[in-house]
Design a protein around this motif. Structure first.
Motif, mmCIF file in Angstrom:
data_model
loop_
_atom_site.group_PDB
_atom_site.id
_atom_site.type_symbol
_atom_site.label_atom_id
_atom_site.label_comp_id
_atom_site.label_asym_id
_atom_site.label_seq_id
_atom_site.Cartn_x
_atom_site.Cartn_y
_atom_site.Cartn_z
ATOM 1 N N GLU A 1 60.923 73.326 85.454
ATOM 2 C CA GLU A 1 60.564 73.770 86.861
ATOM 3 C C GLU A 1 61.854 74.476 87.139
ATOM 4 O OE1 GLU A 1 59.905 70.226 88.503
ATOM 5 O OE2 GLU A 1 61.921 69.012 88.034
ATOM 6 N N ASN A 2 63.034 74.137 86.698
ATOM 7 C CA ASN A 2 64.166 74.914 87.437
ATOM 8 C C ASN A 2 64.523 76.414 86.523
ATOM 9 O OD1 ASN A 2 64.719 72.860 88.987
ATOM 10 N ND2 ASN A 2 65.636 71.635 87.479
ATOM 11 N N ALA A 3 63.613 76.773 85.776
ATOM 12 C CA ALA A 3 63.921 78.171 85.013
ATOM 13 C C ALA A 3 63.983 79.216 86.199
ATOM 14 C CB ALA A 3 62.907 78.246 84.047
ATOM 15 N N ASP A 4 64.827 80.200 85.927
ATOM 16 C CA ASP A 4 64.764 81.434 86.770
ATOM 17 C C ASP A 4 63.509 82.254 86.430
ATOM 18 O OD1 ASP A 4 67.285 80.978 88.151
ATOM 19 O OD2 ASP A 4 68.259 81.189 86.117
ATOM 20 N N GLU A 5 63.265 82.385 85.136
ATOM 21 C CA GLU A 5 62.079 83.011 84.814
ATOM 22 C C GLU A 5 61.281 82.290 83.687
ATOM 23 O OE1 GLU A 5 61.011 87.755 84.256
ATOM 24 O OE2 GLU A 5 62.755 87.205 84.625
ATOM 25 N N ILE A 6 59.873 82.357 83.848
ATOM 26 C CA ILE A 6 59.037 81.865 82.958
ATOM 27 C C ILE A 6 58.274 82.886 82.213
ATOM 28 C CG2 ILE A 6 57.095 80.315 82.416
ATOM 29 C CD1 ILE A 6 58.111 78.757 85.006
ATOM 30 N N VAL B 1 54.365 87.512 78.251
ATOM 31 C CA VAL B 1 54.096 87.965 79.610
ATOM 32 C C VAL B 1 54.999 87.379 80.618
ATOM 33 C CG1 VAL B 1 52.131 88.170 81.260
ATOM 34 C CG2 VAL B 1 51.738 88.371 78.940
ATOM 35 N N PRO B 2 55.555 87.887 81.632
ATOM 36 C CA PRO B 2 56.309 87.042 82.767
ATOM 37 C C PRO B 2 55.063 86.272 83.568
ATOM 38 C CG PRO B 2 56.739 89.383 82.575
ATOM 39 C CD PRO B 2 55.709 89.373 81.758
ATOM 40 N N ALA B 3 55.431 84.854 83.689
ATOM 41 C CA ALA B 3 54.682 84.395 84.278
ATOM 42 C C ALA B 3 54.838 83.931 85.752
ATOM 43 C CB ALA B 3 54.388 82.875 83.284
ATOM 44 N N THR C 1 55.930 82.131 88.827
ATOM 45 C CA THR C 1 56.181 80.873 89.154
ATOM 46 C C THR C 1 55.619 79.697 87.963
ATOM 47 O OG1 THR C 1 53.889 80.354 90.357
ATOM 48 C CG2 THR C 1 55.794 81.529 91.557
ATOM 49 N N LEU C 2 56.084 78.516 88.094
ATOM 50 C CA LEU C 2 55.569 77.436 87.421
ATOM 51 C C LEU C 2 54.213 77.424 87.559
ATOM 52 C CD1 LEU C 2 56.049 75.156 85.402
ATOM 53 C CD2 LEU C 2 56.629 73.667 87.254
ATOM 54 N N GLU C 3 53.616 77.266 88.769
ATOM 55 C CA GLU C 3 52.236 77.066 89.120
ATOM 56 C C GLU C 3 51.584 78.270 88.404
ATOM 57 O OE1 GLU C 3 54.463 77.075 91.409
ATOM 58 O OE2 GLU C 3 54.487 75.023 91.915
ATOM 59 N N HIS C 4 51.889 79.500 88.333
ATOM 60 C CA HIS C 4 51.265 80.493 87.440
ATOM 61 C C HIS C 4 51.185 80.269 86.099
ATOM 62 C CE1 HIS C 4 50.778 85.117 86.598
ATOM 63 N NE2 HIS C 4 49.729 84.594 86.384
ATOM 64 N N ALA C 5 52.360 79.859 85.359
ATOM 65 C CA ALA C 5 52.587 79.345 84.275
ATOM 66 C C ALA C 5 51.500 78.548 83.533
ATOM 67 C CB ALA C 5 53.867 79.020 83.812
ATOM 68 N N MET C 6 51.269 77.485 84.500
ATOM 69 C CA MET C 6 50.234 76.372 84.485
ATOM 70 C C MET C 6 48.885 76.839 84.382
ATOM 71 S SD MET C 6 52.419 73.724 83.649
ATOM 72 C CE MET C 6 53.218 75.058 82.964
ATOM 73 N N ASP C 7 48.640 77.571 85.210
ATOM 74 C CA ASP C 7 47.261 78.318 85.423
ATOM 75 C C ASP C 7 47.157 79.091 84.192
ATOM 76 O OD1 ASP C 7 46.974 77.199 87.821
ATOM 77 O OD2 ASP C 7 47.336 78.880 88.865
ATOM 78 N N LEU C 8 47.911 79.731 83.493
ATOM 79 C CA LEU C 8 47.768 80.474 82.226
ATOM 80 C C LEU C 8 47.446 79.503 81.154
ATOM 81 C CD1 LEU C 8 50.572 83.263 82.734
ATOM 82 C CD2 LEU C 8 48.215 83.774 82.764
ATOM 83 N N LEU C 9 48.288 78.701 81.031
ATOM 84 C CA LEU C 9 48.127 77.575 80.285
ATOM 85 C C LEU C 9 46.863 76.820 80.138
ATOM 86 C CD1 LEU C 9 51.637 75.629 79.836
ATOM 87 C CD2 LEU C 9 50.361 76.894 77.902
#
Length: 583
Positions: free
Chosen positions: A550-555, A564-566, A568-576
């Motif tokens: 959650e504290n990552a500068d980039e996911i 693929v650059p994800a 925010t964390l929310e966007h990354a969770m949506d992709l998952l």
């Protein structure tokens, strides 16, 4: 690149011996002395039958007992010298063999150290252990115990052949005819014997691999109550090893009865023709006894050579298995560094059209491009098997891409030496490996700056790195026994790996599920330590826990060969989530 050790290496005996002799460069003096002693031994062996025949014809038949005692004493002296040369040969060659074994095992082990991760992924450790231990010892047994006897017997046979032909060429030639049939038998059957020994050695290696694999994973076997599976697998490997060993034993023992049969034929020929020549008056009883002794001296070494030849074939089969390893070259060479376009000093890692495919597998990563800035934290997320760990392995150069380039500090990562690269990149795996020893031994491993430090100096370095609280979790501190000497939990192993990596102060730190086996409190402690790392340190985190990334500068979302650059964390969770729904 394939690193399979199942390929056959067919080397001639001469070529194999030439390669093996390079391990004896430092043994020339000992070999020369042993060779000289062997000549003395062979000379005495060839002289004694003639000496006995001379005593019979000139003293016993003539009833001259005074000189008989004198010559008998001389014969006893020859036997004493012969015994001394036998002992000296065994001592010299035993030392040579052990030193050769030491050098050969070092060579094989050092070669293994040079090979990449791909090699160990494609070959079982039990088979490698068998090659280092069993196969090298098989080669050593031949050199230390059999080689000099082999050469000694050859010299004796040549000398005997010369003697019998010079005494009576007709009888000598007749006595050597069976040897021609023995030679033809060896030439025909030899390759088959070597092949059977090679199969037996391979089966033995597979048995070792199955045992090692089963014992290493015995907890899993017990947890799933699959002892029956382990037993069946071991029984299958053991039966295969048994069958191949029986076949190899039969092949090796074929020589002895065949050699013995032709030896008896030769003695029968000598006895028959010898009596005929005595009746003609062209031969003496003493010469016939000498001749029979010479025939025994010629064919007795042949009988011994039967066993030695089987030992030689086994040694050559073992050497072929060793030679496969020694012939391998790493597919991760260091290339020359060439100046390129101006380097952005803020970019610590970059992938340029990088694609990767495992040997005989599908492409894991399609041509991808991305950059990582110095001092930032990056998280790699995605489904299992999506390519996260492969990406991390390419960053650490555990593999090279099949296409494209990986740049470290603007340089092709292949231009860094192993020492330079490991100083730049730290890697903490999900399942850390610890060596048998103490906690201190494992902490200083791979860090030359910590070698030779006292306990107090090392404790100071650990405390200054903010790792002192972690060390308190081990009752015996730096002297906590690990491996065979003591048991630690998987979480504690991870802590040790963490301490080891942080003390190296790498420019890039890769955490591949590094906190998966650590409780939440310890994870927060480690998170605080990571924040104390130099501001220029780049963190690359592979994790499934949300609080870890959650504290990552980039996911980055890694899946299906793409990164693929994800955002925010929310966007990354949506992709998952979308990926799981799609699957």
């Amino acid at each position: 690149m394939s690193y399979s050790l199942n390929k056959e290496v067919k080397s001639t005996a001469g070529a194999a011996l030439r390669k093996l002799f390079r391990f004896m460069k430092e043994e020339r003096r000992s070999l020369f002395i042993a060779f000289f002693v062997m000549l003395v031994n062979a000379g005495i062996t060839m002289l004694t039958p003639w000496f006995i025949g001379y005593i019979i014809d000139h003293f016993i038949m003539q009833k001259q007992y005074g000189p008989l005692l004198q010559y008998t004493g001389m014969l006893l002296g020859l036997y004493v010298v012969w015994a001394g040369t036998e002992y000296l040969q065994a001592k010299l060659m035993g030392g040579v063999g052990q030193r050769m074994l030491y050098a050969l095992r070092n060579e094989v082990f050092n070669k293994l150290q040079q090979l990449p991760v791909a090699f160990f992924n494609q070959n079982r450790s039990g088979d490698l252990i068998s090659r280092i231990n069993n196969d090298t010892d098989t080669v050593n047994q031949f050199f230390s115990q059999s080689l000099m006897r082999f050469m000694d017997n050859i010299f004796s046979m040549v000398g005997v052949a010369v003697f019998v032909l010079s005494i009576n060429w007709k009888l000598g030639a007749a006595s050597l005819v069976p040897a021609v049939f023995i030679l033809l038998f060896v030439l025909v059957i030899g390759p088959w014997v070597k092949k059977k020994n090679a199969i037996s050695l391979k089966a033995n290696g597979n048995l070792s691999a199955d045992i090692q694999e089963g014992l290493h994973n015995f907890k899993t076997i017990i947890a799933f109550n699959r002892r029956d599976y382990f037993r069946k697998k071991f029984a299958t490997a053991n039966e295969e090893n048994y069958k191949t060993a029986i076949t190899a034993g039969i092949a090796n023992n074929l020589f002895t009865p065949v050699f013995g049969f032709f030896s008896n034929i030769a003695q029968l020929i000598v006895l028959t023709l010898g009596i005929y020549f005595i009746l003609e008056g062209s031969f003496t009883l003493g010469l016939l006894i000498s001749f029979i002794s010479y025939v025994q001296l010629f064919y007795q070494p042949l009988r011994e050579l039967a066993a030695l030849w089987a030992s030689f074939q086994t040694a050559m089969a073992a050497w072929d298995r060793i030679a496969v390893i020694l012939s391998l070259q790493s597919n991760l060479p260091v290339v020359g560094h060439t100046a390129s376009s101006p380097v952005n000093k803020n970019i610590v890692m970059a992938f340029k059209e990088v694609a990767f495919q495992y040997p005989d597998g599908k492409e894991v990563l399609h041509p991808i491009n991305f950059e990582m800035e110095r001092g930032k934290t990056y998280a790699l997320v995605g489904p299992t098997g999506g390519g996260k760990s492969t990406t991390a392995a390419l960053i650490a150069r555990l593999y090279d891409p099949t296409e494209g380039k990986v740049l470290l500090n603007g340089r092709d990562i292949r231009s860094y030496t192993t020492e330079e690269r490991t100083n730049e990149i730290g890697f903490i795996l999900q399942e850390p490996f610890l060596f048998t020893g103490t906690l201190k031994d494992n902490i200083v491993y791979g860090n030359p700056e910590l070698y030779g430090l006292t306990d107090e100096q090392l404790l100071k370095a650990i405390t200054e790195a903010g790792l002192g609280d972690l060390l308190q979790r081990f009752d015996a501190g730096l002297h906590t026994p690990l491996g065979a000497g003591g048991a630690v939990s998987l979480g504690q192993k991870q802590l040790i790996a963490f301490i080891r990596a942080v003390l190296r102060a790498p420019k890039i730190m890769i955490l591949d599920e590094a906190t998966a086996n650590i409780d939440t409190i310890t994870e927060k402690l480690l998170d605080g330590i990571l924040k104390k790392l130099p501001a220029a340190t780049t963190l690359i985190v592979i994790a499934h826990r949300l609080n870890t990334i959650e504290n990552a500068d980039e996911i980055f979302f890694v899946n299906d060969g793409a990164i693929v650059p994800a955002g925010t964390l929310e966007h990354a969770m949506d992709l998952l989530l979308n990926q799981k729904l799609a699957s």
